[in-house]
Design a protein around this motif. Structure first.
Motif, PDB file in Angstrom:
ATOM      1  N   UNK A  34     -19.882  -1.536   3.881  1.00 12.28           N
ATOM      2  CA  UNK A  34     -18.799  -0.719   3.360  1.00 12.28           C
ATOM      3  C   UNK A  34     -17.594  -1.620   3.104  1.00 12.28           C
ATOM      4  N   UNK A  35     -17.032  -1.518   1.900  1.00 13.82           N
ATOM      5  CA  UNK A  35     -15.858  -2.316   1.550  1.00 13.82           C
ATOM      6  C   UNK A  35     -14.612  -1.474   1.795  1.00 13.82           C
ATOM      7  N   UNK A  36     -13.769  -1.934   2.690  1.00 16.89           N
ATOM      8  CA  UNK A  36     -12.531  -1.230   3.030  1.00 16.89           C
ATOM      9  C   UNK A  36     -11.345  -2.052   2.549  1.00 16.89           C
ATOM     10  N   UNK A  37     -10.689  -1.590   1.504  1.00 12.99           N
ATOM     11  CA  UNK A  37      -9.514  -2.255   0.955  1.00 12.99           C
ATOM     12  C   UNK A  37      -8.471  -1.171   0.698  1.00 12.99           C
ATOM     13  N   UNK A  38      -7.463  -1.117   1.557  1.00 10.31           N
ATOM     14  CA  UNK A  38      -6.512   0.001   1.502  1.00 10.31           C
ATOM     15  C   UNK A  38      -5.715   0.036   0.207  1.00 10.31           C
ATOM     16  N   UNK A  39      -5.327  -1.118  -0.328  1.00 11.83           N
ATOM     17  CA  UNK A  39      -4.556  -1.138  -1.578  1.00 11.83           C
ATOM     18  C   UNK A  39      -5.401  -0.694  -2.759  1.00 11.83           C
ATOM     19  N   UNK A  40      -6.622  -1.212  -2.830  1.00  9.01           N
ATOM     20  CA  UNK A  40      -7.513  -0.798  -3.917  1.00  9.01           C
ATOM     21  C   UNK A  40      -7.800   0.698  -3.850  1.00  9.01           C
ATOM     22  N   UNK A  41      -8.032   1.186  -2.633  1.00  8.23           N
ATOM     23  CA  UNK A  41      -8.313   2.612  -2.463  1.00  8.23           C
ATOM     24  C   UNK A  41      -7.113   3.454  -2.897  1.00  8.23           C
ATOM     25  N   UNK A  42      -5.925   3.010  -2.508  1.00  4.30           N
ATOM     26  CA  UNK A  42      -4.693   3.711  -2.866  1.00  4.30           C
ATOM     27  C   UNK A  42      -4.556   3.801  -4.388  1.00  4.30           C
ATOM     28  N   UNK A  43      -4.701   2.659  -5.070  1.00  2.98           N
ATOM     29  CA  UNK A  43      -4.546   2.627  -6.525  1.00  2.98           C
ATOM     30  C   UNK A  43      -5.608   3.472  -7.224  1.00  2.98           C
ATOM     31  N   UNK A  89       0.814  -1.207   0.000  1.00  2.35           N
ATOM     32  CA  UNK A  89       0.000   0.000   0.000  1.00  2.35           C
ATOM     33  C   UNK A  89       0.850   1.260   0.000  1.00  2.35           C
ATOM     34  N   UNK A  90       2.173   1.092   0.167  1.00  2.55           N
ATOM     35  CA  UNK A  90       3.091   2.219   0.177  1.00  2.55           C
ATOM     36  C   UNK A  90       3.896   2.316  -1.109  1.00  2.55           C
ATOM     37  N   UNK A  91       3.710   1.354  -2.006  1.00  2.00           N
ATOM     38  CA  UNK A  91       4.475   1.282  -3.249  1.00  2.00           C
ATOM     39  C   UNK A  91       3.524   1.072  -4.416  1.00  2.00           C
ATOM     40  N   UNK A 139     -12.101   1.912 -10.922  1.00  3.29           N
ATOM     41  CA  UNK A 139     -13.330   1.767 -10.147  1.00  3.29           C
ATOM     42  C   UNK A 139     -13.017   1.187  -8.773  1.00  3.29           C
ATOM     43  N   UNK A 140     -13.737   1.688  -7.765  1.00  2.00           N
ATOM     44  CA  UNK A 140     -13.567   1.180  -6.406  1.00  2.00           C
ATOM     45  C   UNK A 140     -14.920   0.687  -5.887  1.00  2.00           C
TER      46      UNK A 140
END
Length: 279
Positions: A127-136, A7-9, A268-269
């Protein structure tokens, strides 16, 4: 550690139109894990072709084709914070949070759904919480805002699904390789509807053995769009004399569209999953 690091890269690849596009969250994770493990290469599938990514040359190679890949550490302004209203992730990659029925958040999503689907009953909203998907997704939105010189590039749209694909979408996002399952009239991408009633049709949101149906309210980067057509694998160029400057998405009709199609998974998220049934 690899999930946190991913999620940082951001890993990207150089597409045919000479722009760097983000890999989907799962591929991003595999690339970063292999890189952190100091592997010399990673075999993966890109656009239905098998490639070998060389971490010495940062090239993806297959028979008769080579393109660049790039690794970017997301620091400072490049970092994207998760929404403040999310529940704590506690080092989890994905969480599925059922909303309280008396919350404003629940009511907002329910109202958007029932605006065109009043003959259905909402059973629950998650609510769908996906940090990597949100980041991208946010990185792609930022790139689109800069490219189009305006920020009016996002819409909240509906996408019907079946119970057997929910966990895949929650973990990895929308996958355009499934486009042929229900529709391909306007191109080989992922389809989203303006009105929930369209996505509620049995063709798109099939009923499970409990009589329940499923639909996402998604954030979608539609950007600048034009009418689609069967067989498209990417949006057409805005100007035929400049094939690298593409539209961001395509629609069923340019004036007051009811359907949008995107061709990059990070566009899309899956923000909310709505479980519903016939009233």
């Amino acid at each position: 550690m690899a999930k946190i690091q991913s999620s940082l890269v951001q890993w990207t690849y150089k597409s045919e139109d000479d722009h760097f596009e983000a890999f989907d969250a799962l591929t991003n994770l595999h690339l970063e894990k292999a890189f952190q493990n100091k592997n010399s290469h990673l075999d993966l599938r890109i656009n239905n072709k098998d490639y070998k990514v060389n971490f010495q040359t940062f090239k993806a190679e297959t028979w008769g084709a080579t393109f660049d890949v790039k690794r970017t550490e997301l620091k400072g302004k490049s970092r994207v914070n998760i929404p403040s209203h999310w529940d704590p992730m506690n080092n989890s990659e994905t969480k599925q949070i059922e909303l309280k029925t008396d919350s404003n958040e629940f009511q907002e999503v329910k109202d958007l759904f029932r605006a065109t689907s009043s003959d259905f009953t909402v059973k629950k909203i998650e609510r769908i919480q996906n940090s990597s998907l949100w980041q991208n997704y946010q990185i792609k939105k930022r790139q689109t805002d800069e490219k189009n010189s305006h920020s009016n590039n996002e819409r909240r749209l509906f996408h019907g699904t079946s119970v057997d694909t929910i966990q895949k979408i929650n973990a990895h996002g929308f996958n355009r390789s499934f486009h042929g399952k229900n529709a391909d009239v306007y191109g080989n991408g992922t389809y989203f509807a303006v009105d929930a009633k369209y996505s509620a049709q049995g063709t798109y949101s099939s009923m499970d053995d409990k009589g329940q149906k499923y639909m996402y309210l998604a954030r979608v980067i539609v950007g600048n769009y034009t009418r689609g057509q069967k067989g498209l694998r990417e949006p057409p160029p805005k100007d035929p004399t400049n094939p690298t400057d593409l539209y961001d998405s395509v629609v069923d009709k340019k004036d007051n569209p009811s359907m949008f199609v995107v061709f990059h998974d990070v566009q899309a998220y899956p923000e909310y999953l709505i479980t519903f049934c016939q009233s």
